[in-house]
Design a protein around this motif. Sequence first.
Motif, PDB file in Angstrom:
ATOM      1  N   LYS A 118       0.852  -1.183   0.000  1.00  0.00           N
ATOM      2  CA  LYS A 118       0.000   0.000   0.000  1.00  0.00           C
ATOM      3  C   LYS A 118       0.891   1.237   0.000  1.00  0.00           C
ATOM      4  CE  LYS A 118      -3.912  -1.927   2.540  1.00  0.00           C
ATOM      5  NZ  LYS A 118      -4.672  -1.759   3.780  1.00  0.00           N
ATOM      6  N   ASP A 119       0.300   2.382   0.236  1.00  0.00           N
ATOM      7  CA  ASP A 119       1.060   3.623   0.149  1.00  0.00           C
ATOM      8  C   ASP A 119       2.208   3.685   1.150  1.00  0.00           C
ATOM      9  OD1 ASP A 119      -0.798   5.663  -1.541  1.00  0.00           O
ATOM     10  OD2 ASP A 119      -1.921   4.100  -0.482  1.00  0.00           O
ATOM     11  N   LYS A 120       3.093   4.638   0.860  1.00  0.00           N
ATOM     12  CA  LYS A 120       4.243   4.847   1.730  1.00  0.00           C
ATOM     13  C   LYS A 120       3.894   5.774   2.899  1.00  0.00           C
ATOM     14  CE  LYS A 120       8.002   4.102  -1.454  1.00  0.00           C
ATOM     15  NZ  LYS A 120       9.161   4.667  -2.124  1.00  0.00           N
ATOM     16  N   ILE A 121       4.518   5.503   4.010  1.00  0.00           N
ATOM     17  CA  ILE A 121       4.378   6.367   5.182  1.00  0.00           C
ATOM     18  C   ILE A 121       5.777   6.586   5.759  1.00  0.00           C
ATOM     19  CG2 ILE A 121       3.420   6.589   7.515  1.00  0.00           C
ATOM     20  CD1 ILE A 121       1.239   4.628   6.687  1.00  0.00           C
ATOM     21  N   ILE A 122       6.073   7.830   6.057  1.00  0.00           N
ATOM     22  CA  ILE A 122       7.365   8.094   6.705  1.00  0.00           C
ATOM     23  C   ILE A 122       7.191   7.997   8.224  1.00  0.00           C
ATOM     24  CG2 ILE A 122       9.081   9.888   7.234  1.00  0.00           C
ATOM     25  CD1 ILE A 122       8.698  10.979   4.460  1.00  0.00           C
ATOM     26  N   LEU A 123       8.113   7.335   8.876  1.00  0.00           N
ATOM     27  CA  LEU A 123       8.144   7.369  10.343  1.00  0.00           C
ATOM     28  C   LEU A 123       9.508   7.883  10.786  1.00  0.00           C
ATOM     29  CD1 LEU A 123       6.566   4.045  11.656  1.00  0.00           C
ATOM     30  CD2 LEU A 123       5.506   6.298  11.465  1.00  0.00           C
ATOM     31  N   ALA A 124       9.491   8.727  11.787  1.00  0.00           N
ATOM     32  CA  ALA A 124      10.770   9.234  12.289  1.00  0.00           C
ATOM     33  C   ALA A 124      10.618   9.694  13.727  1.00  0.00           C
ATOM     34  CB  ALA A 124      11.252  10.399  11.435  1.00  0.00           C
ATOM     35  N   THR A 125      11.656   9.501  14.499  1.00  0.00           N
ATOM     36  CA  THR A 125      11.760  10.136  15.805  1.00  0.00           C
ATOM     37  C   THR A 125      12.514  11.434  15.572  1.00  0.00           C
ATOM     38  OG1 THR A 125      11.825   7.985  16.867  1.00  0.00           O
ATOM     39  CG2 THR A 125      12.563   9.845  18.163  1.00  0.00           C
ATOM     40  N   VAL A 126      11.975  12.542  16.082  1.00  0.00           N
ATOM     41  CA  VAL A 126      12.488  13.847  15.671  1.00  0.00           C
ATOM     42  C   VAL A 126      13.890  14.128  16.192  1.00  0.00           C
ATOM     43  CG1 VAL A 126      10.210  14.858  15.418  1.00  0.00           C
ATOM     44  CG2 VAL A 126      11.404  15.005  17.631  1.00  0.00           C
ATOM     45  N   LYS A 127      14.480  15.147  15.632  1.00  0.00           N
ATOM     46  CA  LYS A 127      15.845  15.514  15.979  1.00  0.00           C
ATOM     47  C   LYS A 127      16.007  15.708  17.483  1.00  0.00           C
ATOM     48  CE  LYS A 127      19.707  18.305  14.732  1.00  0.00           C
ATOM     49  NZ  LYS A 127      20.511  17.135  15.101  1.00  0.00           N
ATOM     50  N   GLY A 128      17.082  15.192  17.999  1.00  0.00           N
ATOM     51  CA  GLY A 128      17.352  15.336  19.422  1.00  0.00           C
ATOM     52  C   GLY A 128      16.896  14.130  20.228  1.00  0.00           C
ATOM     53  N   ASP A 129      15.932  13.411  19.683  1.00  0.00           N
ATOM     54  CA  ASP A 129      15.417  12.249  20.406  1.00  0.00           C
ATOM     55  C   ASP A 129      16.153  10.996  19.958  1.00  0.00           C
ATOM     56  OD1 ASP A 129      13.613  11.392  22.349  1.00  0.00           O
ATOM     57  OD2 ASP A 129      12.057  12.667  21.480  1.00  0.00           O
ATOM     58  N   ILE A 130      16.738  10.274  20.929  1.00  0.00           N
ATOM     59  CA  ILE A 130      17.511   9.109  20.501  1.00  0.00           C
ATOM     60  C   ILE A 130      16.852   7.799  20.939  1.00  0.00           C
ATOM     61  CG2 ILE A 130      19.718  10.298  20.386  1.00  0.00           C
ATOM     62  CD1 ILE A 130      20.310   8.944  23.144  1.00  0.00           C
ATOM     63  N   HIS A 131      15.648   7.892  21.459  1.00  0.00           N
ATOM     64  CA  HIS A 131      14.989   6.653  21.865  1.00  0.00           C
ATOM     65  C   HIS A 131      13.776   6.440  20.980  1.00  0.00           C
ATOM     66  CE1 HIS A 131      17.803   6.921  24.961  1.00  0.00           C
ATOM     67  NE2 HIS A 131      17.275   8.011  25.473  1.00  0.00           N
ATOM     68  N   ASP A 132      13.689   5.250  20.421  1.00  0.00           N
ATOM     69  CA  ASP A 132      12.712   5.119  19.355  1.00  0.00           C
ATOM     70  C   ASP A 132      11.768   3.937  19.512  1.00  0.00           C
ATOM     71  OD1 ASP A 132      14.652   3.263  18.980  1.00  0.00           O
ATOM     72  OD2 ASP A 132      15.110   3.816  16.917  1.00  0.00           O
ATOM     73  N   ILE A 133      11.569   3.494  20.736  1.00  0.00           N
ATOM     74  CA  ILE A 133      10.753   2.298  20.890  1.00  0.00           C
ATOM     75  C   ILE A 133       9.318   2.530  20.421  1.00  0.00           C
ATOM     76  CG2 ILE A 133      10.167   2.687  23.320  1.00  0.00           C
ATOM     77  CD1 ILE A 133      10.699  -0.415  23.580  1.00  0.00           C
ATOM     78  N   GLY A 134       8.769   3.692  20.735  1.00  0.00           N
ATOM     79  CA  GLY A 134       7.386   3.997  20.336  1.00  0.00           C
ATOM     80  C   GLY A 134       7.234   3.963  18.825  1.00  0.00           C
ATOM     81  N   LYS A 135       8.165   4.585  18.151  1.00  0.00           N
ATOM     82  CA  LYS A 135       8.133   4.603  16.681  1.00  0.00           C
ATOM     83  C   LYS A 135       8.211   3.180  16.121  1.00  0.00           C
ATOM     84  CE  LYS A 135      11.444   4.309  14.317  1.00  0.00           C
ATOM     85  NZ  LYS A 135      12.851   4.299  14.143  1.00  0.00           N
ATOM     86  N   ASN A 136       9.056   2.363  16.737  1.00  0.00           N
ATOM     87  CA  ASN A 136       9.202   0.992  16.241  1.00  0.00           C
ATOM     88  C   ASN A 136       7.936   0.164  16.422  1.00  0.00           C
ATOM     89  OD1 ASN A 136      11.800   1.468  15.395  1.00  0.00           O
ATOM     90  ND2 ASN A 136      12.724   0.790  17.319  1.00  0.00           N
ATOM     91  N   ILE A 137       7.215   0.429  17.502  1.00  0.00           N
ATOM     92  CA  ILE A 137       5.940  -0.266  17.709  1.00  0.00           C
ATOM     93  C   ILE A 137       4.995   0.069  16.566  1.00  0.00           C
ATOM     94  CG2 ILE A 137       3.893  -0.412  19.185  1.00  0.00           C
ATOM     95  CD1 ILE A 137       5.718   0.183  21.571  1.00  0.00           C
ATOM     96  N   VAL A 138       4.900   1.362  16.279  1.00  0.00           N
ATOM     97  CA  VAL A 138       4.004   1.805  15.212  1.00  0.00           C
ATOM     98  C   VAL A 138       4.407   1.172  13.887  1.00  0.00           C
ATOM     99  CG1 VAL A 138       3.174   3.813  13.950  1.00  0.00           C
ATOM    100  CG2 VAL A 138       3.503   3.955  16.408  1.00  0.00           C
ATOM    101  N   LYS A 139       5.700   1.093  13.667  1.00  0.00           N
ATOM    102  CA  LYS A 139       6.198   0.524  12.412  1.00  0.00           C
ATOM    103  C   LYS A 139       5.732  -0.926  12.229  1.00  0.00           C
ATOM    104  CE  LYS A 139      10.515  -0.662  10.116  1.00  0.00           C
ATOM    105  NZ  LYS A 139      11.955  -0.793  10.304  1.00  0.00           N
ATOM    106  N   VAL A 140       5.908  -1.720  13.283  1.00  0.00           N
ATOM    107  CA  VAL A 140       5.507  -3.121  13.196  1.00  0.00           C
ATOM    108  C   VAL A 140       4.027  -3.227  12.813  1.00  0.00           C
ATOM    109  CG1 VAL A 140       5.140  -5.219  14.552  1.00  0.00           C
ATOM    110  CG2 VAL A 140       7.247  -3.926  14.825  1.00  0.00           C
ATOM    111  N   LEU A 141       3.208  -2.416  13.456  1.00  0.00           N
ATOM    112  CA  LEU A 141       1.765  -2.511  13.190  1.00  0.00           C
ATOM    113  C   LEU A 141       1.419  -2.029  11.790  1.00  0.00           C
ATOM    114  CD1 LEU A 141       0.386  -1.404  16.652  1.00  0.00           C
ATOM    115  CD2 LEU A 141       0.536  -3.705  15.726  1.00  0.00           C
TER     116      LEU A 141
END
Lengths: 217, 794
Positions: free
Chosen positions: B674-697
């Motif tokens: 399906k379509d593309k979606i960008i995911l990113a944790t914004v500048k300055g943030d080095i912890h990305d567990i939340g983003k990774n959860i969203v990615k899996v789903l």
Amino acid sequence: MQWKDVSQKEVLRYLGYGRQEADEAVKNLVSECIGEILNQCHCKHVYKRFHCTIEQHSIMFENVVIESKNLSKNLSECEQMILFAATLGPQPDILLKKYSRLDMSKAVVMQAAAAAIIEEYCDQCQKQIEKELEQEQLYLRPRFSPGYGDFQLKHQKDMILLLDCPRKIGLTLTDSLLLAPSKSVTAVMGISKKNKHCHIKGCEACENRNCTFRRDG
Amino acid sequence: MSILELLGKRMIFFDGGTGTLLQEKGLKAGELPEIWNIENKQALIEIHKNYFEAGSDIVLTNTFGANRIKLHDIPYTIEEIITAAVKNAKTASEEAHCEQKGYVALDIGPTGKLLQPLGDLSFEDAYSAFQEMAVAGEKAGADCIVIETMSDIYEAKAAVLAAKENTKLPVFVTIVFDEKGKLLTGSDIASAVTILEGLGVDALGMNCGLGPHQMLALAEEVLQNCSIPVIIKPNAGLPRNENGKTVFDVLPKEFALAMEKIVDKGAWMVGGCCGTTPGHIKALYEQCKNKKPLPIVPKNKTMIASYTHAVEIGKAPIIIGERINPTGKTRFKQALREKDLDYILREGFAQQQKGAHVLDVNVGLPDIDETEMLVHVMKELQSVIDLPLQIDTSNTEAMEKALRLYNGKAMINSVNGKQESMQAIFPLVKKYGGVVVGLTLDEEGIPPTAEGRFLVAEKIVNTAESYGILRKDIVIDVLAMTISSDQQSALETLKALQLVKQKLHVKTILGVSNISFGLPQRETITANFYTMAMQNGLDAGIINPNADSMMRSYYAYRALAGLDENCMDYIQHYGGQSETTVSATSNSDISLGTAIEKGLKERAKQAAEEKLQNTEPLTIINEELIPALDHVGKGFEKGSIFLPQLLMSAEAAKAAFEAIKVHMGKQGSVQTKKDKIILATVKGDIHDIGKNIVKVLLENYSYDVVDLGKDVPPESIVETALSQNINLVGLSALMTTTVTSMEETIRQLKKQKPDCKIVVGGAVLTQEYADMIGADHYAKDAMATVYYAQQILG
Ligand code: SF4
């Protein structure tokens, strides 16, 4: 830190389980994660005592001035305070990174377990400091971390510098003021001559509703 | 006489701690000691002088933290501070009443920040901070560079490269081990020694962290692993807290006696760290000045290392996993083109679990930028898997970049007997360290006979030695070629193995699988040849650890060759298993949907494979997978299912998807995303567990997620959205401090790509906050993002 010190229930609470029972698979995962972290992490802490003056909403010690209503209320009547920092080291971050690529469900449980472990570790350190102070008939107020209430996050810099954290316990700060390793805590604790029997989990958990030092304003 | 010439002739003494001495002279907590080089130089001259007079041959300049990462907003430049510091030590050396010449070492301590991926400091930035120091130190006249108190071997590597590439000074390194002999970032002694020796430092050892008593056993271990001079500089005991102040208990006499034991074990250079004083050094000097340094015995071990542990080649056969390689693998090529790193990481992890000791990494494809991809894959692999890597590329530029950024001592695959190849590769081996694989072929091609290959091997070894590369850092590949075209080829290879082992005394390696090319039931031939090769002296086999027959050969050989004490490993792997493995498990009747809802990964994969035999992939996805996921998602929303279960289901679904992908790849059809979606944790943030959860789903729902990672600058998010025309961006922020960069990202996106929708989430965000910073949607949890994506993109 030992396995038995870490409460499974606490980890489940972080994961959002309230009264609801977690199923066996999740419970097993929780134990597994606690074990894996404890097996690999190196808990370290450092603290130092400072004389301080509290005026209005400012707290002054060494060359530092902290402007915070919440903290100054919490520290009122204290002539000394403790700067404290603790960390589980980089290993939990490594584990988290690993599992967030390989097994996301384990990563979130890992995250919760690490959070519970660092809290428990801080509690243990705090109790040990309390014991030391009791000999001088001094008592601790609860720990208060930069970023809570109006205690600005920028003070992480002062904490890290004054405690020489990178060298002493390997705790550093990123440009955006995040602690690295992430499973770390810095905090201020007032030293008081009055024993208010503070709750180890802080004012939020404390029954003493009328306490004048209560930090929530 | 230079300091290097003095080494080994007599004991060399360093100085002791300066921190406490400076505090006694009035340095306050939090005050920068480096400033005192200029503003209070007399204090430092005095301290240095006291050390020289106590017996120190070398004093360290007061420049521990004089790097631009730690020191900013001060009225001096780094060069000014370092120049003053070197001058202070030199003045002290001139003024001191000593018979011997006093040497000045430029002290380089850690930056005070953690390197990526653990922190936000890049290897290159650390390098240039150290470079600035080293250059200033040499210019000011320092006699050598001491890189000390390093608790991350990767940071130490950056400092060593900076010192060696930019100065001619001798480089000494001391690192901080804990009581278990581990660095903060997990390296054990053997790996740290392996890496530092590989980088070509002049001496190495440890300082800080422990007292002399605790260091004894660790010092012995360092000495056992090390073939260069060893430095030991403990604290004056373990730190103790007294009224919130740090104190050390070991007094000079006790310190000296404990250090004597370490000297008797073979340390050549000794001194003190925190809590030690000129008194400690004087006692140490008196106790040990007449000792003769023990001769260093070169350890002839072929060692490679990841940042956690070392692997020795030659003790017992080791396994190098061959699976990270696109050759002949459609699925792998697809993963590389799609930058599907997760797939590659799982390939790596699976091999580790099967027993690989080292992973070969080859990502060469004609249509991708190999240098960029190799570095990327290598970094990602290293952040998830702790095995040493074998960098496999014929692209010299890619090889150099990878070796530079590798956190460890790598295997280098490969060099061959061609002049051109040796000229390109050997300087890299010398500079970065590594064990190089020498292929026995040259301008004339592959010699058909064992003797011919031996001669090429000999040429490779001799040429390597002329570059200063030790024989122990070479492994020879005498090349296995398929017996389907030449039935003598296996025998020639085995003979060549024996020849190079016996006559050249080098270790050997083989890509074992080639032997059976073109034959049916390849595994049977390959596994048997593998056994024969080990019997004839193969030290490292490049094999497929996922192939059961290969692992059986491996464990059986070790047991038969007396390399497996009490057959423990063999029993552990095959004990309790009946001869023919029973594959039917009790949950074989669980449907795909149920397996997903219950989060049973293995079963979900199996069930999908079964279904694929008679059902269209798309039907499986739409009629089983998605409904099961929806069901779990609803439960999560209602609060009857929690995050761990939601993700277990997601992982199970992922396993099923993977089975479907492999199936479709075989049929030549590609699953339409399906379509593309960008995911990113914004500048300055080095912890990305939340983003990774969203990615899996999101991936579960077949969205094509472009994962930009963490600490992503607004510009690169905008750039990606524009260049790939992506209309949905998910941003995550963890801290209030980084919400500002989220706001900035939204501002830039709205300006440059107004049709792009932005969904935000993260620990500190609320609906109000999201509205305030101009986001289109606030996702309170991971499922909410999926629903929003469905609403926007369908
Ligand atoms: S409210 Fe409770 S925890 Fe907080 S300061 Fe008062 S007694 Fe201590």
